[in-house]
Structures are given as structure tokens and as C-alpha cells.
Scaffold this active site. Structure first.
Site, PDB file in Angstrom:
ATOM      1  N   LYS A 127      -3.480 -11.714  -5.837  1.00 37.88           N
ATOM      2  CA  LYS A 127      -4.869 -11.931  -5.440  1.00 37.88           C
ATOM      3  C   LYS A 127      -5.792 -10.871  -6.036  1.00 37.88           C
ATOM      4  O   LYS A 127      -5.368  -9.740  -6.321  1.00 37.88           O
ATOM      5  CB  LYS A 127      -5.003 -11.989  -3.924  1.00 37.88           C
ATOM      6  N   LYS A 143      -9.666  -5.219  -4.572  1.00 36.31           N
ATOM      7  CA  LYS A 143     -10.708  -4.189  -4.640  1.00 36.31           C
ATOM      8  C   LYS A 143     -10.210  -2.901  -5.258  1.00 36.31           C
ATOM      9  O   LYS A 143     -10.976  -2.106  -5.756  1.00 36.31           O
ATOM     10  CB  LYS A 143     -11.165  -3.802  -3.219  1.00 36.31           C
ATOM     11  N   LYS A 178       0.816  -1.212   0.000  1.00 34.92           N
ATOM     12  CA  LYS A 178       0.000   0.000   0.000  1.00 34.92           C
ATOM     13  C   LYS A 178       0.847   1.258   0.000  1.00 34.92           C
ATOM     14  O   LYS A 178       0.496   2.261  -0.587  1.00 34.92           O
ATOM     15  CB  LYS A 178      -0.944   0.023   1.208  1.00 34.92           C
TER      16      LYS A 178
END
Ligand code: TRP
Length: 347
Positions: free
Chosen positions: A215, A218, A127
Site C-alpha cells: 500500500k 507515508k 514497523k
């Protein structure tokens, strides 16, 4: 650590239920990976466990969010829980920021967590990179992203949680929760239950449709990465058609075919057919036919799901969430008072 079944039966008494706690952040587009990797398990577990599910809005703001959008998504995540089959007779739903004890315990745990262990979290590293565009420029990365796992530990430990059902990517965060619980217990005396993760084999690994090595996410840049739970039938057909496949033309479930494995996993989890059976069903058939059918399997799941979501009014859902908060508030308050006493705060 591994794959636990029948976790919620209390082995000593066979009577009282084990507590589970989990949450989803109201950010980005909630997708079938979130559903298959986590929420679907919760629905099964709630039959045997004392279950608390949270919409973690305080985690969502660790990256900049539009306030209106955050409000909308918070209600939407609760609708997703309910449409997935979370049953209010068995489970409690609430919004994280409705219980200020999460923030208070998080601060206290911040004082025993270490910067080294936070900086090793892969989610933080990912992030931080996303935020600054460059992992070496840490200057502008919000502190909240750095100690995100401490807030998550507070969520879990406040409720004497025994089992945390999450996607595989959250294992590191459960590990740090266990570390913090043990460290606190050692320093101040037994206070927290040390929780265990709950992961299932197939659901743990729903990968991106455009990149099966990472993965499903979102916040992916391209919407070809995921099938959002509110995608239209056309979206689903378009995205599955474009999903990457492996070289070759057979439908086989094998480690060296990660893209196909992922698509077969999705097919299998949504149709309750074992992967081996799907392999057999498509023997001698090509990718095109398999993909057309997979899109229909997804649509068949999504239609009633979306109908249930649309039937829920915002007002009704908010009422459910507020009632949920009132139910869990005493648990959180008791635990926090115990913590405050132990560390020497004057009550
Ligand atoms: N970090 C979790 C995720 O990204 C969400 C979360 C926050 C959570 N607090 C939690 C999950 C407590 C389980 C328990 O998926």
C-alpha cells in the site's frame, strides 16, 4: 465486516444517528491514498452520521519525531480534513492529546490486552522491522509501537463508536478493538459498544506507485511511492511518469495488472468515472497518453484542495481543534468514569 452502505441510519428508530470515529496520525507525508482510502469516505458519511475525527498525535510519537515538525503536521492534518470537505456543522475535530482520557483508558485496556495478540499485528511487525532494520532484534523497538493498537482501541471505545471508517490495512486493529471491548464487557458487565469497520472496495486499496504490491505509505523511503497532498504540479507529473506499469501496452483493468489497476483506481476515484469507462476511453492508446491524462486529473483535484488549505490560518485551525476538544470532553469523561467504577477505582 464487509462493505457497508447507509451504515449510519439507525435501523431501530430511523431517527438518531450512528456515531463514527476515525483518525490520521500527523506523521510522514499525507498522500492521495490517505485521502481516497479514508478521508473521502468520511466526507460522505458525515451527512448521515454523528462524526468525530481526531488528529492522533499520541500515535505519531510511537516513532521518534522532531517536536517542531510534529506541531506543524498536527495542524496540517486538521487542514487536510477541512480542505477535504469535513464540515464543522456536521463533524467534530480535535487533537488526541487534548483529551487525557485516551491515555488513561489505554492504560486500563493494556491490563486486559495480551502480548500474544499484539505481537501478531502486521503493522507492528512491519514497523518493528523498519525501526530495528531486523525483525529478530526486538530489544530496541519502542513499547509504544507494540501497544499502539490498544491506544487505538481506547480512541474508538471512549466515544461509544459504532462504525470506524478506515483503510483496509487497519482492519486488524479494529478486530483487536472488538476483542478488547468484548473481553471487558464480559468481565465487568456491558460497558463498551463493539464497533464495526467501514471500508469501501476501491478506496481501500491505493498501492505504492513504485511498488503496487504494497500500500501507498507515508513513510516510504522513496517519494516516488506516493503523491503527497502538498506536491506541486511538477512533482505530480514527474511521479506519475515514473510510476511502474505492467508488461504489455494496453490500458486494462485486470487482476493480473496490479500497477495499472492501481493507476486506474486513482483516476476513477478522482474523476468519478467507472474503471470500465476509463478502459474504453483508452482503447488503442498507450501508457504515455494515459499517464499524461492521469497526472492532469490529479492536478485538477489538487489545485482547489491546496488553495483551500492555504486559506486556513494556523490560528483559526487551532481554535477549531480546541473547540472540538471541549465538545467531546464530556463524552470521554463519562465513559472513563463508568470504566473506573466498574473496575473498582475510587472516584
Ligand atoms: N492507526 C490508524 C492509522 O494508522 C490511525 C488511528 C488511530 C485511528 N486511532 C484511530 C483510526 C481510531 C481510526 C480510529 O491509520
Amino acid at each position: 465486516m464487509a462493505f457497508i452502505s447507509n451504515r449510519c441510519q439507525n435501523s431501530t428508530t430511523g431517527m438518531s444517528k450512528q456515531r463514527i470515529f476515525s483518525g490520521v496520525a500527523p506523521s510522514g507525508n499525507i498522500h492521495i491514498g490517505n485521502y481516497l482510502g479514508a478521508i473521502k469516505n468520511w466526507v460522505k458519511l458525515q451527512d448521515e452520521c454523528d462524526s468525530i475525527f481526531c488528529v492522533v498525535d499520541m500515535h505519531a510519537i510511537t516513532l521518534p519525531r522532531d517536536p517542531e515538525e510534529l506541531r506543524k503536521k498536527t495542524i496540517e492534518v486538521a487542514k487536510i480534513y477541512l480542505a477535504s470537505g469535513i464540515d464543522l456543522e456536521k463533524s467534530t475535530l480535535f487533537i488526541q492529546s487534548h483529551i487525557p482520557e485516551h491515555a488513561e483508558l489505554s492504560w486500563i485496556l493494556n491490563t486486559i490486552a495480551r502480548t500474544g495478540e499484539m505481537s501478531r499485528m502486521t503493522q507492528f511487525k512491519d514497523k518493528a522491522e523498519l525501526h530495528s532494520g531486523n525483525s529478530s532484534t526486538m530489544e530496541s523497538v519502542p513499547l509504544g509501537i507494540f501497544n499502539y493498537p490498544v491506544l487505538m482501541a481506547a480512541d474508538i471505545l471512549l466515544y461509544d463508536t459504532q462504525v470506524v471508517p478506515v483503510g483496509k490495512d487497519q482492519l486488524q486493529h479494529i478486530e483487536i478493538t472488538r476483542t478488547l471491548a468484548n473481553r471487558f464487557n464480559k468481565r465487568f458487565g456491558n460497558t463498551f459498544i463493539v464497533p464495526e469497520p467501514y471500508i469501501t472496495k476501491e478506496g481501500a486499496n491505493i498501492m505504492g506507485l513504485d511498488d503496487p504490491t504494497k500500500k501507498m505509505s507515508k513513510s516510504a523511503k522513496s517519494d516516488y511511492n506516493y503523491i503527497a497532498l502538498n506536491d506541486s504540479e511538477e512533482d505530480v507529473r514527474r511521479k506519475i511518469k515514473k510510476a511502474v506499469t505492467d508488461s504489455g501496452s494496453e490500458i486494462v483493468y485486470r487482476d493480473d495488472k496490479p500497477a495499472l489497476m492501481n493507476l486506474i483506481n486513482i483516476y476513477s476515484l478522482l474523476s468519478d468515472k467507472p474503471a470500465k469507462e476509463i478502459e474504453k476511453q483508452y482503447k488503442g492508446k498507450g501508457y504515455a497518453e494515459f499517464k499524461t491524462d492521469l497526472a492532469e486529473v490529479i492536478i485538477k483535484f489538487m489545485n482547489p484542495f491546496q488553495e483551500k488549505m492555504n486559506d486556513l490560518s494556523d490560528e483559526k485551525v487551532l481554535e477549531i481543534l480546541r473547540e472540538g476538544a471541549e465538545k467531546v470532553r464530556p463524552i470521554a469523561k463519562n465513559k472513563l468514569d463508568e470504566v473506573k467504577k466498574k473496575i473498582g477505582f475510587v472516584l
